[in-house]
Design an enzyme around this catalytic site. Structure first.
Site, PDB file in Angstrom:
ATOM      1  N   CYS A  46     -11.255  -2.167  -3.131  1.00 53.65           N
ATOM      2  CA  CYS A  46      -9.840  -1.805  -3.278  1.00 53.65           C
ATOM      3  C   CYS A  46      -9.574  -0.745  -4.351  1.00 53.65           C
ATOM      4  O   CYS A  46      -8.678   0.095  -4.206  1.00 53.65           O
ATOM      5  CB  CYS A  46      -9.005  -3.050  -3.606  1.00 53.65           C
ATOM      6  SG  CYS A  46      -9.511  -4.546  -2.726  1.00 53.65           S
ATOM      7  N   HIS A  58      -6.590   2.020  -4.723  1.00 53.90           N
ATOM      8  CA  HIS A  58      -5.406   1.463  -5.386  1.00 53.90           C
ATOM      9  C   HIS A  58      -5.462   1.572  -6.911  1.00 53.90           C
ATOM     10  O   HIS A  58      -4.452   1.349  -7.567  1.00 53.90           O
ATOM     11  CB  HIS A  58      -5.225  -0.008  -4.995  1.00 53.90           C
ATOM     12  CG  HIS A  58      -4.969  -0.218  -3.527  1.00 53.90           C
ATOM     13  ND1 HIS A  58      -3.735  -0.002  -2.954  1.00 53.90           N
ATOM     14  CD2 HIS A  58      -5.795  -0.588  -2.512  1.00 53.90           C
ATOM     15  CE1 HIS A  58      -3.804  -0.258  -1.635  1.00 53.90           C
ATOM     16  NE2 HIS A  58      -5.039  -0.614  -1.346  1.00 53.90           N
ATOM     17  N   MET A  72      -4.694   1.374   5.650  1.00 56.61           N
ATOM     18  CA  MET A  72      -5.232   0.147   5.071  1.00 56.61           C
ATOM     19  C   MET A  72      -6.191  -0.482   6.086  1.00 56.61           C
ATOM     20  O   MET A  72      -5.815  -0.749   7.231  1.00 56.61           O
ATOM     21  CB  MET A  72      -4.076  -0.811   4.759  1.00 56.61           C
ATOM     22  CG  MET A  72      -4.499  -2.207   4.353  1.00 56.61           C
ATOM     23  SD  MET A  72      -5.275  -2.304   2.703  1.00 56.61           S
ATOM     24  CE  MET A  72      -5.651  -4.074   2.675  1.00 56.61           C
ATOM     25  N   HIS A 121      -7.203  15.442  -5.405  1.00 53.08           N
ATOM     26  CA  HIS A 121      -8.438  14.851  -4.902  1.00 53.08           C
ATOM     27  C   HIS A 121      -9.534  15.912  -4.954  1.00 53.08           C
ATOM     28  O   HIS A 121      -9.931  16.317  -6.022  1.00 53.08           O
ATOM     29  CB  HIS A 121      -8.153  14.331  -3.488  1.00 53.08           C
ATOM     30  CG  HIS A 121      -9.147  13.349  -2.996  1.00 53.08           C
ATOM     31  ND1 HIS A 121      -9.187  12.054  -3.452  1.00 53.08           N
ATOM     32  CD2 HIS A 121     -10.147  13.459  -2.086  1.00 53.08           C
ATOM     33  CE1 HIS A 121     -10.173  11.412  -2.839  1.00 53.08           C
ATOM     34  NE2 HIS A 121     -10.773  12.236  -2.016  1.00 53.08           N
TER      35      HIS A 121
END
Lengths: 586, 586
Positions: free
Chosen positions: B84, B88, B125, B364
Site C-alpha cells: 500500500c 498511499h 485500486m 513522478h
C-alpha cells in the site's frame, strides 16, 4: 534573598501562550475515562525503545510517568512556553539551554529537576524557585511536567496565516506624502514588552508621540528601505506594519506567521526597496515571504531538515536573525538548531533560489560589518562567530570568540587604532568583549580573527553599541545577577584602545541609579544611538507593575541628559532608531 | 475469477519491509499491561480535535478503535509497507492512491474498507481480495489496521547511512583499465525484481554475463557519465555500485540511504563526469549526495516542507525521479507530494545552491527532450506534464495531457512528420498516448502543448519508447486487467503519423505469446532498445515461482528475434541499456 538577573522577567500571559496552553488542553480534553477492559490494552501503550541504531520515541504515557491532571498539564505547558521554550525549544531539543527530552529528564529524575529549577545554575539557568518567580508548587509541577513527552504543537500554514491577515488601510487609501511634521528618521520604536505595545518616541524632544498595540513582547522593529514603513514582530509571531507617513502613524496591516517568532526584515537591494518583507518563526520552524506593501503572505518555506554537521534530522530548526543583503536581492536567514545560514533570493518566488551555507549550530543574532558586505553572527551556544560574504553568498570564516555565549545583537563596528576596522560582541556567559577584524583587504592578517578581547562589567551582557560619529563603545550587563552591575553600562573610548596585551580602561555609568527608580531591580538594556550619534539611549527595564524609564546620555560628555518617564513606559526593552536601523548603522 | 493486472505483483519479504514491521512491532512490544488505576488515566488518552482552524492529530488509541494484537498490528504494518505504501504513502497522506488518514478511514468505516480492499476500484485500486492476493483474514486485518493511526517510521540520517556504507573495493584497488572483453556499452542491466538481483545481459549474444545481488526490487539502473560504473537502487533504499571494468563486473561499494527509495543518478556535466552520485528516498523524505567513486555520503537534504500551492506542511514529500542536467552542474529532483522540482547545484556542498521550482503535485517520472535542454515530467495524479528549462533552471510550462495518470518512464523523443520534435507519454489510467511539442525555436506555436493524443492498446501502460535510429514508437499496457492486452505491446510507425484528426494505425505484437510461457499471467513491461536502436527488448514478467522471459524484437521487421529464458531470470522488470541510459537516449 538576592534576585538573579533573569528572574524579574515577569511575563504577560500572551495570546500565543494562551493558544499554546489551550492546544495542550485540547489534547487532554477528553473527560470520559477510556475503557481499558475491552482488549489487549497493552498493545496500545506507547513505549520508547530502539530499533538497531535508531531511537524510536513514541509520545504518550509510559510506565512510571508521574501523574498529572489535565489542568496541571495545561498549566505546565503554559509555563513551559513562557519561561522555558525560548532557550530549550518547544520540542525540548535544546539550543541556548540544554536538551530536556524525556530520555534525559528521566535519567536525571524528579529530584534533580526540582532542585535545578529551584536553584538554577551558573551556566545561565535561572533560579526560578529561590528568585520567587515560581512557587514551590509550580516548581514541583514543572519537574513532573518535564518527565512527560511534550505535546506536539500544531502546524501554522497558509490557511492560518490568511485567516490572521488584515489590511487595515489599503495601499491606495494611504497618504501620498508624509502627513505629519515628525522627524521620522529620528524616532525610536520602543518595545513595551509586557504591555504588547511599541512606543514611538521623538529623538529630539523625548516626547512619546504615540503608543501602538502590537503582538506580545515585540522582539524587534525594522524599517523599510525608504524609511516609511515600520515593522514589528511579537514573540507570539504577530507582525504589525505601521505607516509613518500617516498623520498619526498607525498599523496599516497585520498578520500572524506562526505560534512563536523572533525576526522580521524588509528588502533593501536597489530596485527592490520596500517591495518584500520576510519573517522567521520559531514554531512552526519556517520563514514566510510577504508583500512589502500589505504583508500578504506569498511563500512559506519550512526549515525542518538536517543538522549541518551530524546530518541527523531536527524537527525544530528555529529561525533566528534575518537580515537583508545590500549586495544582492537576498535575505540572510539564520537557522538556529541546524546551524545553517540560508541566502534567500527574493526576485522569483516561484523559482526560489537559495544557498544553504553550513555554518555552526545555535545561530542567534548578528549584523553587517562597516562595509555592509559581510554578515557576522553568533553561534552562541558554541561560542563562535560565523562570517558570511554576502557578495559571494558563501561562508567566509568561523572563529571562536574566546568567550562564553556571544550575544552581539547587531554588534558594533568601529576602527580600532591598532587593529583597523573591527566588529565587536559582548557575551552572555562571561564579562568579555571580543573584537573581530573585518578588513580582509586592508588588514588581511587580522581578517575574521579575534584581534582583542577584554573585560567589561560582567557576564549577562545582551548588547553592545557604537556609532560612526561616536568615539565610545557601550555594553550592558542586563542579566548579571548583581543589581549594581545589571543597572550599569561599561563605556570604552575607542581612540584610547591599544595593543592586545593591555586591556582598555572602562568607565562605568550608573544608568539605573540615574533613573532614580526606588522599587524593584531595574536592569539596563540595549544602548541605542540617535540618528546623529550624539546621544545614546538606555532602557531601564523594571517589572510590569513597577516604574521603568529610558535614560539618555550625552555621548561626548558621558553625562546624563534626560530621564524619560511615563506611565505608558511599561517594561521598555529594545529601542530602534529609524535611521540607524534602516541603514544598518551600528 | 479474472485476475486484475496489479494483483500478480507477488512481493518478496524484503529487508526494508522486515525492518519496518519490526519497528512497528517495537512500538507495541511492551508485554506488561499498563496500570491504569493509579491516577486520572483519561488525562493520558490521546484524542483528535481541532484548535481554531488547526487540526490536531495525536497518535494513539482512540475510543472505538478496533482491537488488534501486537502480532496483527505488526503484520498489518508489513502488508501495508509492501502493498500500500508505494501509492498511499507511509503516513497515508495519499499520492497516486487516495489518502488513508484516520479521519477519512473512520468516516468510511470498516465495512467500506473491507469491501474496497476486496474488490478494488476502476480508478486503479487493486482487487486484493477477489484476486486471491490477500486472504479474507488479511483483508479483515487491513481494514482494521487502517482505522488506527500509522506508526511513525524512524529517521535515517548520517549515522545510519555510515553504518550501512561499505567500500568493497577501494578506488585504488580497482582496475586501471577495462579488464574484460565485454561490450559494456551494449549491456542490459536487468532488474530481477523479486530475487533482489540484477542480471547483466549482453546485447549482442543475449548471454547473461553475470547476476549480482542488490537491494530488494531494484527500481532503476543508472550509468556514470564515463560508462564505467553502474548504480542500482532497490526499493529498500540500498544502492549497489558496480564496476564494469572488472574482469567480472561486481559491486565495489554499497550504502542504504533510507527505509524506502526509488531514484539514483550520477553527475553528467562537463568536468564533473563520474564525480558525484545522488539518491532520493521515499522514507525518510530526503535526498543524499554522495562521492561518485565510493558512495561516501556527503550531504543529506530533507524534502519535508510545504505543498507548493496550498502551502501547508507535508510530513512526507517523497523524492521521485532524479536526473542529471547536461547544461549545468545540477541534479533535477522531483519531490512528489509538495509538487516541487529542485535544481541542486553539486559544485559546492557546503554552500549548497538550489532552485526550488513550483510545479505540480505528485511528480513522478520523466525525461529530457531530444535537445537535452528541457526536462519533461509527469505530475501523474494531476494528469499533467511539467516542463523545466534546465539551462535557465526554471519552469517552462505545465500542460494537461488530456489523459489519466500519465506514466512516461523517461518518455520517448521523435520528430513527428507534422508537428516536428515531440516527446511522448502513455498513461496508467487510460489507453491514450499524448505527444507534447518540444521545439520552442522551430515550432513555437506547439511548444509545450499537447499536439496529438491517440489510443494505444488500453489502460495500465507503464512505459513508452523509441530510439533515434528507429521509426517505431512502442508502448506497453502492463497493468491492464485483460491478459491478452497486458501481454502485448502497441507499435506505431512514426513516419506514417499524420494530422491530429486521424489516429495513427497501430500494430499489436503478442509478446507474451511469443515468449511461450504456459503458466500464470505473464505481463509485458518496458520496451528498451539496444545501443544501435536495431532491436527492442521486452520483459515478460511472471510471478516469482513461474517462468519469465525477455523477448527481443527486430525493430525494422517487427519480428521476433530471440526469447531469452533462464532459471535465473526471476521476475525481470526494468532493463537498462548502458549506452542509451548514460546518454539519455530515449
Amino acid at each position: 534573598m538576592k534576585r538573579r538577573a533573569f528572574t524579574a522577567r515577569n511575563v504577560l500571559m500572551s495570546s500565543a501562550a494562551m493558544a499554546f496552553a489551550l492546544f495542550a488542553g485540547a489534547v487532554y480534553a477528553e473527560e470520559k475515562p477510556a475503557d481499558h477492559t475491552d482488549g489487549p490494552a497493552a498493545a496500545y501503550e506507547p513505549s520508547m525503545t530502539t530499533l538497531g541504531q535508531i531511537k524510536v520515541e513514541i509520545p504518550g504515557r509510559k510506565e512510571g510517568d508521574p501523574v498529572m491532571t489535565q489542568e496541571e498539564f495545561q498549566k505546565g505547558t503554559q509555563i513551559y512556553f513562557e519561561r522555558c521554550a525560548g532557550c530549550h525549544g518547544v520540542l525540548r531539543k535544546g539550543a541556548t539551554g540544554k536538551p530536556l527530552t524525556t530520555d534525559i529528564t528521566r535519567e536525571n529524575g524528579y529530584e534533580y529537576l526540582q532542585s535545578f529549577i529551584t536553584y538554577g545554575s551558573p551556566a545561565g539557568m535561572p533560579n526560578w524557585g529561590t528568585s520567587g518567580d515560581m512557587s514551590e508548587a509550580d516548581v514541583d509541577l514543572m519537574a513532573r511536567y518535564l518527565l512527560l513527552e511534550p505535546p506536539a504543537p500544531p502546524e501554522f500554514g497558509m490557511p492560518e496565516m490568511l485567516a490572521s491577515w488584515k489590511v487595515i488601510v489599503k495601499p491606495e487609501d494611504r497618504p501620498k506624502e508624509k502627513m505629519n511634521d515628525w522627524d521620522i528618521d529620528n524616532l525610536f520604536s520602543t518595545t513595551l514588552r509586557d504591555a504588547g505595545q511599541v512606543a514611538l518616541i521623538d529623538g529630539a524632544t523625548y516626547e512619546i508621540k504615540t503608543v501602538i498595540d502590537t503582538g506580545y513582547a515585540v522582539h524587534i522593529s525594522r524599517i523599510s528601505a525608504s524609511g516609511r514603513y515600520l515593522f514589528v514582530i511579537g514573540r507570539d509571531a504577530k507582525i504589525v506594519m505601521i505607516d509613518l507617513w500617516m498623520e498619526v502613524p498607525a498599523p496599516v496591516a497585520e498578520i500572524k506567521i506562526g505560534m512563536e517568532a523572533r525576526s522580521i526584515e524588509t528588502s533593501k537591494f536597489e530596485g527592490w526597496e520596500d517591495k518584500i518583507a520576510i519573517a522567521g518563526a520559531y514554531w512552526p520552524p519556517q520563514y514566510v515571504i510577504m508583500d512589502g506593501d500589505t504583508l500578504e503572505p506569498k511563500k512559506i518555506v519550512s526549515t525542518r531538515g538536517n543538522i549541518y554537521d551530524e546530518q541527523v534530522y531536527h524537527p525544530e530548526p528555529r529561525v533566528a536573525a534575518i537580515l537583508a543583503s545590500h549586495y544582492k536581492p537576498e535575505f540572510i536567514v539564520n537557522v538556529k538548531e541546524t546551524g545553517k545560514i540560508i541566502m534567500v533570493d527574493y526576485t522569483d518566488l516561484k523559482n526560489l533560489k537559495t544557498v544553504e551555507i553550513e555554518a555552526e549550530r545555535f545561530l542567534h543574532d548578528g549584523g553587517l560589518d562597516g562595509s555592509k558586505r559581510y554578515f557576522i553572527t553568533a553561534a552562541n551556544a558554541r561560542g563562535k562567530l560565523v562570517v558570511i560574504d554576502t557578495k559571494e553568498s558563501k561562508l567566509a570564516a568561523i572563529t571562536e570568540t574566546g568567550g562564553q555565549t556571544p550575544h552581539p545583537g547587531r554588534g558594533a563596528n568601529f576602527t580600532h587604532p591598532v587593529h583597523g576596522p573591527v566588529w565587536a560582541t559582548s557575551h552572555l556567559g562571561d564579562e568579555s568583549v571580543a573584537l573581530i577584524g573585518t578588513d580582509p583587504e586592508g588588514h588581511p592578517d587580522q581578517a575574521w580573527k579575534i584581534v582583542d578581547s577584554f573585560p567589561a562589567l560582567g557576564g549577562g551582557s545582551l548588547f553592545i553599541k557604537t556609532h560612526p560619529n561616536s568615539d565610545h563603545l557601550y555594553t550592558d550587563a542586563t542579566l548579571n545577577p548583581d543589581a549594581e552591575t545589571s543597572g550599569s553600562v561599561a563605556v570604552f573610548t575607542i581612540s584610547k584602545m591599544g595593543a592586545a596585551d593591555v586591556d582598555p580602561e572602562l568607565v562605568t555609568l550608573p544608568i539605573a541609579e540615574w533613573a532614580g527608580i526606588p522599587e524593584g531591580q531595574p536592569r539596563v538594556v540595549q544602548p541605542e544611538f540617535n540618528k546623529d550619534g550624539t546621544e545614546v539611549w538606555f532602557s531601564v527595564w523594571n517589572a510590569k507593575d513597577k516604574e521603568s524609564a529610558i535614560v539618555v546620555v550625552d555621548d561626548k560628555t558621558l553625562e546624563l541628559k534626560k530621564v524619560i518617564k511615563d506611565p505608558r513606559l511599561v517594561t521598555p526593552t529594545g529601542k530602534f532608531n529609524v535611521f540607524n536601523t534602516r541603514g544598518d548603522v551600528y
